[in-house]
Design a protein around this motif. Sequence first.
Motif, PDB file in Angstrom:
ATOM      1  N   UNK A  23       6.990  14.624   3.782  1.00 11.45           N
ATOM      2  CA  UNK A  23       7.317  14.029   2.487  1.00 11.45           C
ATOM      3  C   UNK A  23       6.164  13.181   1.964  1.00 11.45           C
ATOM      4  N   UNK A  24       5.469  12.509   2.891  1.00 10.97           N
ATOM      5  CA  UNK A  24       4.319  11.701   2.477  1.00 10.97           C
ATOM      6  C   UNK A  24       3.207  12.580   1.917  1.00 10.97           C
ATOM      7  N   UNK A  25       2.984  13.725   2.549  1.00 15.20           N
ATOM      8  CA  UNK A  25       1.961  14.651   2.067  1.00 15.20           C
ATOM      9  C   UNK A  25       2.311  15.161   0.672  1.00 15.20           C
ATOM     10  N   UNK A  26       3.559  15.527   0.455  1.00 16.07           N
ATOM     11  CA  UNK A  26       3.969  16.008  -0.870  1.00 16.07           C
ATOM     12  C   UNK A  26       3.755  14.950  -1.932  1.00 16.07           C
ATOM     13  N   UNK A  27       4.031  13.693  -1.611  1.00 11.98           N
ATOM     14  CA  UNK A  27       3.832  12.611  -2.570  1.00 11.98           C
ATOM     15  C   UNK A  27       2.345  12.442  -2.905  1.00 11.98           C
ATOM     16  N   UNK A  28       1.490  12.482  -1.890  1.00 12.13           N
ATOM     17  CA  UNK A  28       0.051  12.311  -2.115  1.00 12.13           C
ATOM     18  C   UNK A  28      -0.500  13.452  -2.965  1.00 12.13           C
ATOM     19  N   UNK A  29      -0.016  14.670  -2.722  1.00 14.27           N
ATOM     20  CA  UNK A  29      -0.458  15.810  -3.529  1.00 14.27           C
ATOM     21  C   UNK A  29      -0.062  15.630  -4.992  1.00 14.27           C
ATOM     22  N   UNK A  30       1.137  15.105  -5.226  1.00 12.30           N
ATOM     23  CA  UNK A  30       1.586  14.875  -6.607  1.00 12.30           C
ATOM     24  C   UNK A  30       0.725  13.818  -7.289  1.00 12.30           C
ATOM     25  N   UNK A  31       0.360  12.765  -6.561  1.00 14.05           N
ATOM     26  CA  UNK A  31      -0.494  11.711  -7.131  1.00 14.05           C
ATOM     27  C   UNK A  31      -1.883  12.263  -7.445  1.00 14.05           C
ATOM     28  N   UNK A  32      -2.449  13.087  -6.549  1.00 12.51           N
ATOM     29  CA  UNK A  32      -3.774  13.670  -6.784  1.00 12.51           C
ATOM     30  C   UNK A  32      -3.766  14.583  -8.010  1.00 12.51           C
ATOM     31  N   UNK A  33      -2.687  15.307  -8.192  1.00 18.54           N
ATOM     32  CA  UNK A  33      -2.611  16.191  -9.357  1.00 18.54           C
ATOM     33  C   UNK A  33      -2.469  15.407 -10.656  1.00 18.54           C
ATOM     34  N   UNK A  34      -1.678  14.342 -10.621  1.00 19.54           N
ATOM     35  CA  UNK A  34      -1.419  13.575 -11.839  1.00 19.54           C
ATOM     36  C   UNK A  34      -2.552  12.619 -12.173  1.00 19.54           C
ATOM     37  N   UNK A  35      -3.107  11.930 -11.156  1.00 16.10           N
ATOM     38  CA  UNK A  35      -4.064  10.856 -11.397  1.00 16.10           C
ATOM     39  C   UNK A  35      -5.523  11.249 -11.177  1.00 16.10           C
ATOM     40  N   UNK A  36      -5.770  12.305 -10.377  1.00 10.20           N
ATOM     41  CA  UNK A  36      -7.152  12.694 -10.100  1.00 10.20           C
ATOM     42  C   UNK A  36      -7.505  14.049 -10.680  1.00 10.20           C
ATOM     43  N   UNK A  37      -6.558  14.702 -11.331  1.00  6.56           N
ATOM     44  CA  UNK A  37      -6.853  15.954 -12.013  1.00  6.56           C
ATOM     45  C   UNK A  37      -6.994  17.156 -11.114  1.00  6.56           C
TER      46      UNK A  37
END
Length: 457
Positions: free
Chosen positions: A333-347
């Motif tokens: 679940x932590x990995x899925x959250x980090x992937x979502x943040x990278x997509x939204x905030x880091x492009x």
Amino acid sequence: MAKKTKTVYLCTECGNEYTAWQGQCSYCGSWNTIVEHKVAPVEEAAKDTRRRIGTEGRPVRLSEVGTHDYSRLGSGISELDRVLGGGIVPGSLTLISGEPGIGKSTIIAQAAGRIADKYGPVLYVSGEESEEQVKLRADRVLGTISDSLFIYPETNMENILAACDNIKPRFLIIDSIQTMYSLSADSVAGSITQIRECSNLLIRYAKNNNVPVFIVAHVTKSGELAGPKTIEHMVDCVLSFSGERDRDLRILRSFKNRFGTTDEIGAFRMTSDGMIEVPDLSGSLIENSGSEEGSVISAVYEGSRPVFFEIQALVTRANVGFARRTAIGISQNRLNMILAVLEKKAGLSLLDYDVYVNVVGGMNTGSTATDLAVALAIYSSFKSRASRRRIVAAGEVGLTGNLRSISNADRIIQEAVRLGYEAVILPDKNAVQIKETPKIKVFGASNISDAIRAYLS
């Protein structure tokens, strides 16, 4: 006329009591966890005059209770003493669990031999192995065996307690609780009733005689402790021995400790001569000395020491179907959250890419301080770029993309200097509290974008 034994039904998950069997526990909601339990009549129960405390069986003022100077027993194994909070407390009950073959009996045998050499009689009760089997292990891990170390292959608790009255051990080991049975309980060894009854007898013996007791317990297929959950509440300390079967590293953790912290870990290596302590855990976990694509070093603070380990990520285009996300050593679940943040905030557009993350060395970390290193490792693999420095990253990534502070950042930096790293990336709130040091560069980042720029600078 003697009264009949009373029958009650207890939930093995929460301990709630019922007068009749039912399929679901109305208290905790678990199904098929209610089992039959026989209770001795009042007249028989009243005959048991043993007490767990030293009062005269009446309420006393807390201010009048005297305190004892409990000097801990040193096990002779510093990593075990570290996890226990400085040694073994007299009169305490410690439950140690782990998968079969992980080394539970080996480390306890080593501790038993060293305690016998230093303090006096130690009784090792083996319910699974014969005297010859235990002797073969002791010869391998101890070498010279103390005359104060006794082995007793027995499963009957009444016989074990009678042997304890004769030997008067300074340390008692029960291997394992699932093989023990008491005549006072009408069920087979390993049942919920027997485990509960045998644990009660051991608690009374330990508290009344001020003798520390180590209990070995089996685990289920899911890795949880076998038996009723109430045993974990009854004992003073719960230890878990873990590790990968194909690796020699073993980690000892404390999930409950009434006499110390539960954040401490102990590290060992399984060898042909028994368990070898690993005082420099960080140095043993990190084999990659340079900076590589998809590899970032992270650190967490466990108990009284920082632990460094390598986090590797591999991002590759998905061939068929949905993209895969695989995490080993961190929460899925932590990995899925980090992937979502990278997509939204880091492009980063990772929809059509498989993502694999692994904590090298077989470590399992539940700390959020590794979030930043996971994010940077994924970014590095996706962009095929690596830092020019030997760098450490630690920080929690929030859903907004901002970095949250971590604890003991100053000690993590000291360890990074000792291990020869050139730079550390930390959340801004941690970085401003760090005194400038010429030996290492400290980057402060307020969000994931700042951290990426610092990593590639």
